[in-house]
Enzyme design. Structure first.
Site, short mmCIF file in Angstrom:
data_model
loop_
_atom_site.label_atom_id
_atom_site.label_comp_id
_atom_site.label_asym_id
_atom_site.label_seq_id
_atom_site.Cartn_x
_atom_site.Cartn_y
_atom_site.Cartn_z
N ALA A 147 0.82 -1.32 -0.09
CA ALA A 147 0.03 0.06 0.05
C ALA A 147 0.74 1.32 0.02
O ALA A 147 0.50 2.12 -1.11
CB ALA A 147 -1.05 -0.05 1.27
N ASP A 184 -4.24 -2.77 3.85
CA ASP A 184 -4.30 -1.64 2.59
C ASP A 184 -5.35 -0.88 3.04
O ASP A 184 -5.33 0.27 2.15
CB ASP A 184 -4.79 -2.84 1.59
CG ASP A 184 -3.64 -3.27 0.90
OD1 ASP A 184 -3.07 -4.11 1.44
OD2 ASP A 184 -3.10 -2.87 -0.02
O1 MRU Z 1 -1.40 -7.17 -3.60
P1 MRU Z 1 -0.45 -6.65 -2.84
O2 MRU Z 1 0.79 -7.50 -2.76
O3 MRU Z 1 0.16 -5.14 -3.04
O4 MRU Z 1 -1.08 -6.79 -1.35
C1 MRU Z 1 -0.10 -6.28 -0.28
C2 MRU Z 1 -0.66 -6.49 1.12
O5 MRU Z 1 -1.71 -6.86 1.05
C3 MRU Z 1 0.17 -5.67 2.24
O6 MRU Z 1 0.10 -6.63 3.37
C4 MRU Z 1 -0.18 -4.37 2.43
O7 MRU Z 1 -0.26 -3.58 1.15
C5 MRU Z 1 0.44 -3.94 3.42
S1 MRU Z 1 1.86 -3.01 3.18
C6 MRU Z 1 3.02 -2.45 4.06
#
Ligand code: MRU
Length: 359
Positions: free
Chosen positions: A54, A251
């Site tokens: 995120a 997110d």
């Molecule tokens: O689909 P992604 O790999 O972008 O998903 C990311 C996540 O779910 C993470 O846990 C989240 O973005 C936290 S980032 C510090």
């Protein structure tokens, strides 16, 4: 806090004309850096998860917007504004769940109009220069502030840990997913530096294997004791008493403390509740979205079927044409969360609605 890595996952070149990302789809086998120079390349890199996590998505979008404005050739302020808004709206829809993306782009828009309003010159050439510099500085500030937030979040998370404790994590909320250090993995890096020797279990995180490809890669590189398990092994670890904490990123946090995170997080949270293992969610305030009353209001991204049936396999692993459901995130209800670790402290999910956000 010292970083274990010589590079960041997202950078803006010194002249502001290139966004440089570490291509996360090539990890762990190749550390390949991409130099992005168009809005389309930024959009593609976000949707295909070349840059992901995120906070990193928000930073990449802000850098991308600044880069596009810096590269746009014009002498007309009106044309610059039109291009700014075009790129902003285009990047806004590159991924729907991580609110940091929209938060960063909205912040860039506020910067554009505040700068434009403050202009004292009728000289368009000069005005364009001032706006370009101001947007570039704002995008860099978004990243610098994220670094600081990650450090503070890491300290709060570290305060929960004891030497030698076992932590289960899901997906990747580490150095790769943010500006530097990580959110859920930040306390683990800090613990390692303080000689706590944390033991980390990371689940592989089907279907895109962020746990196996990214978290295991990061932690191994930093010399941290990490054990990779399949997603369905978390209950066994907890039943064996090997997990003292679950640390995950997120997110989007809704006003009632429900959180959206990588698909599978809710399942881990239910197990953690059963086995009385506290689950902490790590989120800078840029991830909090008080306009969502509960998790029901958070848009969950659905991704293509081939990610489940084919991707990361050498040959298809399901019959051709089988129906596939591939939501990229799930909602963990507030009741399953011990605390939400932000840069403003460790907050009970029900109190998140009182949180004052930064810019
Ligand atoms: O689909 P992604 O790999 O972008 O998903 C990311 C996540 O779910 C993470 O846990 C989240 O973005 C936290 S980032 C510090």
């Amino acid at each position: 806090m010292k970083s274990f890595f010589p590079y960041d996952s997202v950078e803006l070149s010194t002249n502001g004309r290139e966004v440089v990302i570490l291509d996360q789809t090539q990890l762990p086998t190749q550390e390949k850096f991409l130099h992005l120079t168009t809005a389309e390349q930024i959009f593609y890199s976000i949707t295909r998860l070349k840059v992901r996590g995120a906070p990193a998505i928000g930073i990449a979008a802000a850098f991308g917007l600044a880069m596009c404005v810096n590269r746009f050739r014009t002498r007309s302020l009106q044309a610059l504004e039109k291009e700014f808004l075009r790129v902003k709206h285009y990047l806004y829809i590159s991924r729907p769940t991580a609110v940091n993306l929209m938060w960063a782009l909205d912040r860039m828009e506020r910067c554009f109009y505040a700068t434009k309003q403050g202009l004292e010159t009728a000289d368009e050439k000069h005005a364009i220069e001032v706006i370009r510099n101001s947007l570039t500085a704002e995008a860099r500030a978004i990243k610098t502030e994220d670094v600081k937030m990650c450090e503070v979040i890491s300290e709060y998370g570290f305060s929960l840990l004891q030497p030698g404790c076992g932590i289960l994590t899901h997906c990747n909320a580490g150095h790769l997913a943010v500006s530097k250090f990580g959110t859920a993995l930040g306390p683990i890096y800090m613990a390692q530096q303080q000689g706590f020797s944390p033991r980390v279990f990371c689940d592989e995180t089907r279907p895109l294997l962020q746990g196996a490809r990214l978290t295991a890669y990061e932690l191994t590189k930093a010399g941290i004791d990490v054990t990779l398990v399949c997603d369905n092994m978390a209950a066994t670890l907890m039943a064996q008493g090997k997990v003292d904490f679950v640390f995950v990123g997120c997110d989007r946090v809704a006003a009632n403390g429900d959180v959206a995170n990588k698909i599978g997080t809710c399942g881990v949270a239910i197990l953690a509740k059963y086995y009385k293992v506290p689950l902490y969610v790590f989120a800078p305030t840029s991830t909090v979205d008080l306009s969502c009353k509960s998790g029901d209001d958070i848009v969950i991204e659905e991704r293509p079927a081939f990610e489940v049936t084919d991707m990361y396999y050498s040959k298809p692993m399901a019959p051709k044409g089988v129906k596939v459901y591939n939501p990229a995130f799930d909602i963990t209800p507030a009741a399953l969360i011990a605390g939400i670790v932000t840069e403003k402290g460790i907050i009970k999910p029900r109190d998140i609605k009182n949180l004052k956000k930064g810019k």
